[in-house]
Write a protein that holds these residues in place. Structure first.
Motif, PDB file in Angstrom:
ATOM      1  N   MET A  17      37.081  39.199  56.855  1.00  0.00           N
ATOM      2  CA  MET A  17      37.425  38.716  55.520  1.00  0.00           C
ATOM      3  C   MET A  17      38.937  38.665  55.281  1.00  0.00           C
ATOM      4  SD  MET A  17      36.301  40.311  51.846  1.00  0.00           S
ATOM      5  CE  MET A  17      37.088  41.886  52.111  1.00  0.00           C
ATOM      6  N   GLU A  18      39.647  39.762  55.570  1.00  0.00           N
ATOM      7  CA  GLU A  18      41.081  39.818  55.293  1.00  0.00           C
ATOM      8  C   GLU A  18      41.851  38.863  56.204  1.00  0.00           C
ATOM      9  OE1 GLU A  18      39.224  42.499  56.029  1.00  0.00           O
ATOM     10  OE2 GLU A  18      39.178  43.709  54.207  1.00  0.00           O
ATOM     11  N   ARG A  39      33.805  47.483  53.240  1.00  0.00           N
ATOM     12  CA  ARG A  39      33.648  47.933  54.622  1.00  0.00           C
ATOM     13  C   ARG A  39      34.753  48.943  54.896  1.00  0.00           C
ATOM     14  NH1 ARG A  39      37.309  45.136  56.981  1.00  0.00           N
ATOM     15  NH2 ARG A  39      36.622  43.032  56.704  1.00  0.00           N
ATOM     16  N   PRO A  51      43.598  43.121  49.173  1.00  0.00           N
ATOM     17  CA  PRO A  51      43.738  43.518  47.775  1.00  0.00           C
ATOM     18  C   PRO A  51      43.291  44.962  47.528  1.00  0.00           C
ATOM     19  CG  PRO A  51      42.389  41.509  47.958  1.00  0.00           C
ATOM     20  CD  PRO A  51      42.756  41.925  49.344  1.00  0.00           C
ATOM     21  N   LEU A  52      42.266  45.414  48.257  1.00  0.00           N
ATOM     22  CA  LEU A  52      41.762  46.767  48.022  1.00  0.00           C
ATOM     23  C   LEU A  52      42.745  47.835  48.493  1.00  0.00           C
ATOM     24  CD1 LEU A  52      38.001  46.323  48.946  1.00  0.00           C
ATOM     25  CD2 LEU A  52      39.107  46.083  46.731  1.00  0.00           C
ATOM     26  N   GLU A  53      43.678  47.450  49.350  1.00  0.00           N
ATOM     27  CA  GLU A  53      44.724  48.380  49.758  1.00  0.00           C
ATOM     28  C   GLU A  53      46.032  48.066  49.034  1.00  0.00           C
ATOM     29  OE1 GLU A  53      44.273  50.972  51.578  1.00  0.00           O
ATOM     30  OE2 GLU A  53      42.231  50.538  52.214  1.00  0.00           O
ATOM     31  N   GLY A  54      45.970  47.108  48.099  1.00  0.00           N
ATOM     32  CA  GLY A  54      47.176  46.734  47.359  1.00  0.00           C
ATOM     33  C   GLY A  54      48.166  45.897  48.164  1.00  0.00           C
ATOM     34  N   ILE A  55      47.697  45.301  49.274  1.00  0.00           N
ATOM     35  CA  ILE A  55      48.608  44.510  50.105  1.00  0.00           C
ATOM     36  C   ILE A  55      48.453  43.015  49.811  1.00  0.00           C
ATOM     37  CG2 ILE A  55      49.280  43.902  52.476  1.00  0.00           C
ATOM     38  CD1 ILE A  55      48.075  46.700  53.250  1.00  0.00           C
ATOM     39  N   GLY A  56      49.505  42.422  49.274  1.00  0.00           N
ATOM     40  CA  GLY A  56      49.518  40.994  48.972  1.00  0.00           C
ATOM     41  C   GLY A  56      50.425  40.252  49.929  1.00  0.00           C
ATOM     42  N   PRO A  57      50.480  38.907  49.804  1.00  0.00           N
ATOM     43  CA  PRO A  57      51.301  38.093  50.710  1.00  0.00           C
ATOM     44  C   PRO A  57      52.761  38.536  50.755  1.00  0.00           C
ATOM     45  CG  PRO A  57      50.158  36.702  49.100  1.00  0.00           C
ATOM     46  CD  PRO A  57      49.811  38.108  48.773  1.00  0.00           C
ATOM     47  N   GLU A  58      53.269  39.025  49.605  1.00  0.00           N
ATOM     48  CA  GLU A  58      54.692  39.403  49.548  1.00  0.00           C
ATOM     49  C   GLU A  58      54.988  40.664  50.356  1.00  0.00           C
ATOM     50  OE1 GLU A  58      52.521  39.540  47.178  1.00  0.00           O
ATOM     51  OE2 GLU A  58      52.598  41.517  46.253  1.00  0.00           O
ATOM     52  N   ASN A  59      53.944  41.403  50.753  1.00  0.00           N
ATOM     53  CA  ASN A  59      54.156  42.599  51.563  1.00  0.00           C
ATOM     54  C   ASN A  59      54.149  42.303  53.066  1.00  0.00           C
ATOM     55  OD1 ASN A  59      51.982  43.693  49.144  1.00  0.00           O
ATOM     56  ND2 ASN A  59      54.042  44.557  49.263  1.00  0.00           N
ATOM     57  N   ILE A 107      46.516  40.341  54.255  1.00  0.00           N
ATOM     58  CA  ILE A 107      46.298  40.441  52.809  1.00  0.00           C
ATOM     59  C   ILE A 107      45.062  41.297  52.567  1.00  0.00           C
ATOM     60  CG2 ILE A 107      45.753  39.166  50.696  1.00  0.00           C
ATOM     61  CD1 ILE A 107      47.241  36.765  51.923  1.00  0.00           C
ATOM     62  N   GLU A 119      29.867  42.494  56.068  1.00  0.00           N
ATOM     63  CA  GLU A 119      31.198  42.159  55.562  1.00  0.00           C
ATOM     64  C   GLU A 119      31.076  41.930  54.068  1.00  0.00           C
ATOM     65  OE1 GLU A 119      34.126  42.486  58.010  1.00  0.00           O
ATOM     66  OE2 GLU A 119      34.607  40.694  56.868  1.00  0.00           O
ATOM     67  N   ARG A 161      43.469  48.798  42.829  1.00  0.00           N
ATOM     68  CA  ARG A 161      44.588  48.239  43.582  1.00  0.00           C
ATOM     69  C   ARG A 161      44.598  46.723  43.542  1.00  0.00           C
ATOM     70  NH1 ARG A 161      45.763  51.833  48.836  1.00  0.00           N
ATOM     71  NH2 ARG A 161      47.130  53.243  47.696  1.00  0.00           N
ATOM     72  N   SER A 162      43.434  46.112  43.403  1.00  0.00           N
ATOM     73  CA  SER A 162      43.379  44.653  43.424  1.00  0.00           C
ATOM     74  C   SER A 162      43.726  44.060  42.064  1.00  0.00           C
ATOM     75  CB  SER A 162      41.987  44.191  43.863  1.00  0.00           C
ATOM     76  OG  SER A 162      41.005  44.749  43.014  1.00  0.00           O
ATOM     77  N   ARG A 167      46.390  44.165  40.118  1.00  0.00           N
ATOM     78  CA  ARG A 167      47.704  43.543  39.911  1.00  0.00           C
ATOM     79  C   ARG A 167      47.714  42.092  40.390  1.00  0.00           C
ATOM     80  NH1 ARG A 167      51.744  43.468  44.269  1.00  0.00           N
ATOM     81  NH2 ARG A 167      50.926  44.545  46.087  1.00  0.00           N
ATOM     82  N   PHE A 168      46.897  41.789  41.405  1.00  0.00           N
ATOM     83  CA  PHE A 168      46.848  40.406  41.889  1.00  0.00           C
ATOM     84  C   PHE A 168      46.117  39.505  40.910  1.00  0.00           C
ATOM     85  CE2 PHE A 168      46.795  43.087  45.764  1.00  0.00           C
ATOM     86  CZ  PHE A 168      48.067  42.779  46.193  1.00  0.00           C
ATOM     87  N   GLU A 219      37.196  33.047  50.623  1.00  0.00           N
ATOM     88  CA  GLU A 219      38.408  33.404  51.382  1.00  0.00           C
ATOM     89  C   GLU A 219      39.429  32.275  51.419  1.00  0.00           C
ATOM     90  OE1 GLU A 219      36.496  34.031  55.075  1.00  0.00           O
ATOM     91  OE2 GLU A 219      35.803  36.062  54.595  1.00  0.00           O
TER      92      GLU A 219
END
Ligand SMILES: [Zn+2]
Ligand SMILES: [Zn+2]
Lengths: 243, 199
Positions: free
Chosen positions: B147-148, A13, B113-121, B111, A52, A233-234, A236-237, A85
């Protein structure tokens, strides 16, 4: 202009204004499309939770009717995977699988096998644990179906078959293994032959210990960065959350 | 011949603002030129102040000019639940609906993931530490219901669970003024799950 009726996995989205919504859909019959749900607050409110990610939806749209975007006329949820989620690791895996399809699938090219595979992966993530090895196998399978699997069978420089125990040189830049004589002409990294030969074997029965799986994730990271020139980007997680 | 240098310089600087073209910048410049000096001084000082005096509260991470912020030091909120929000603007929305009721914790994102933002950020670790080190009656997770926002709320709830603190989530359902016919099954289900006695 015909109204198309299809099933689709919502890949992404995008933020777009307050009253419209743009999504990337992976449709069963036409592959990836970009589509817009134009507001009328009423119609947007109706689609808000439907469009979504982590959903398989029924969708009716007009093809390329607005600035090259398909216009969504109607949609409802067929399958909802929002349980994913609840578990951060599963959320990362699901995000990554949808991200590769979103970025690597060509627009308007049908990939029925990937549609089924991605749907099956979401179903599994929703109900059960998925190991790092399972995730690796899904990644390899999706890349194979998209035509982007690294070459683990023959030397990418000279084309010769490399025997199992000599599979130790992998070039991320060239996108596959190198034989002993060609490695001097190419950038490469050395890996245990157990890793490269099992990656080149039957992916359905892939067997690897945790150490090898970790190495495989690193190798695939290099490959996607240097050969595909893609920054997922995802990833690394996914790489860092082993189970 | 162009405008004198100071005028030209202000026009140039104003065109860097979002939505301001050269024409508008010129109009604004001449408006300021013809304004009282006290107003122009107050305007420029207020712009300097937001850069020099605004920072993040070291407890709740809301934007503030005093640290800790006035919400964190408000004695009436000593036993209030901590309401966790994505952004300072979301805090304002909650505060408008419930003036003086909550303490807050601003995550500065979700959080993604598609923007590279994880919990540590995000300010999640700080929230866990805050709950560990002070007596907290309840943590109310008020991230967005997408979702996020959901993934972030579940992650925080899972992290807080071992600490034994009460953790709640804002309800989702058919919005006030909404029409049942336009709601999807998931929204209907959550409206039913969150139903209440009416009399
Ligand atoms: Zn060779
Ligand atoms: Zn504060």
């Amino acid at each position: 202009m015909a109204r198309v009726k299809d099933e689709a996995i919502v890949l992404r989205r995008l933020p777009y204004g307050e009253s419209d919504r743009i999504v990337h859909l992976f449709t069963s019959s036409s592959g990836k499309i970009s589509a817009i749900a134009k507001g009328g607050a009423k119609s947007l409110r109706r689609f808000m939770n439907t469009l979504e990610p982590l959903r398989i939806i029924y969708v009716e749209y007009f093809d390329k009717s607005w600035r090259g975007l398909a216009r969504i006329e109607n949609a409802h949820i067929l399958e909802d995977f929002s349980e994913i989620e609840r578990d951060l690791r599963k959320f990362f895996i699901a995000s990554f699988l949808t991200e590769i399809v979103d970025k690597l699938a060509k627009e308007k090219e049908p990939y029925p096998q990937i549609f089924d595979l991605l749907g099956a992966a979401l179903r599994r993530l929703k109900t059960s644990q998925v190991s790092s090895l399972d995730t690796l196998m899904l990644l390899l399978k999706i890349l194979e179906l998209l035509g982007f699997l690294p070459n683990f069978k023959t030397c990418v420089h000279c084309g010769k078959t490399v025997d199992q125990k000599s599979k130790t040189f992998f070039s991320s830049e060239k996108g596959g293994i190198l034989c002993g004589s060609c490695r001097m002409f190419n950038p490469y990294k050395t890996y245990p032959f157990e890793l490269l030969s099992s990656l080149g074997g039957d992916q359905k029965t892939l067997e690897m210990d945790d150490e090898l799986v970790k190495m495989a994730f690193e190798l695939m990271d290099d490959f996607m960065k240097y050969h595909l020139d893609m920054d997922f980007r995802s990833y690394r997680f996914v790489k860092s959350s082993h189970s | 011949m162009g405008y004198p240098e100071p005028i030209e310089r202000l026009i140039q600087n104003l065109t860097k603002l979002p939505g301001i073209g050269r024409k508008t910048a010129t109009r604004l410049t001449f408006f300021l030129l013809n304004s009282k000096e006290t107003y122009v001084k107050e305007l420029s000082q207020s712009m300097i102040d937001i850069k020099e005096r605004i920072r993040l509260c070291s407890i709740c991470f809301n934007i503030t000019d005093v640290d800790p912020c006035t919400i964190c030091t408000d004695p009436k909120r000593d036993n209030s639940p901590i309401c966790v929000v994505e952004e300072p603007s979301h805090l304002m929305v909650m505060e408008q609906a419930y003036p003086g009721v909550f303490k807050y914790h601003v995550l500065h994102g979700v959080i993604n993931p598609l923007e590279g933002i994880g919990p540590e950020n995000l300010k999640i670790r700080e929230l866990i530490e805050r709950v560990k080190s002070s007596k907290v009656s309840e943590v109310l997770l008020a991230t967005n219901l997408n979702m996020e926002g959901n993934a972030t709320a579940y992650h925080i709830a899972n992290e807080l669970k071992p600490l034994g603190v009460k953790v709640t989530r804002i309800a989702s359902g058919i919005p006030a003024g909404g029409d049942i016919v336009y709601a999807d099954p998931q929204t209907i289900r959550s409206s039913v799950e969150n139903r209440r006695d009416i009399v």
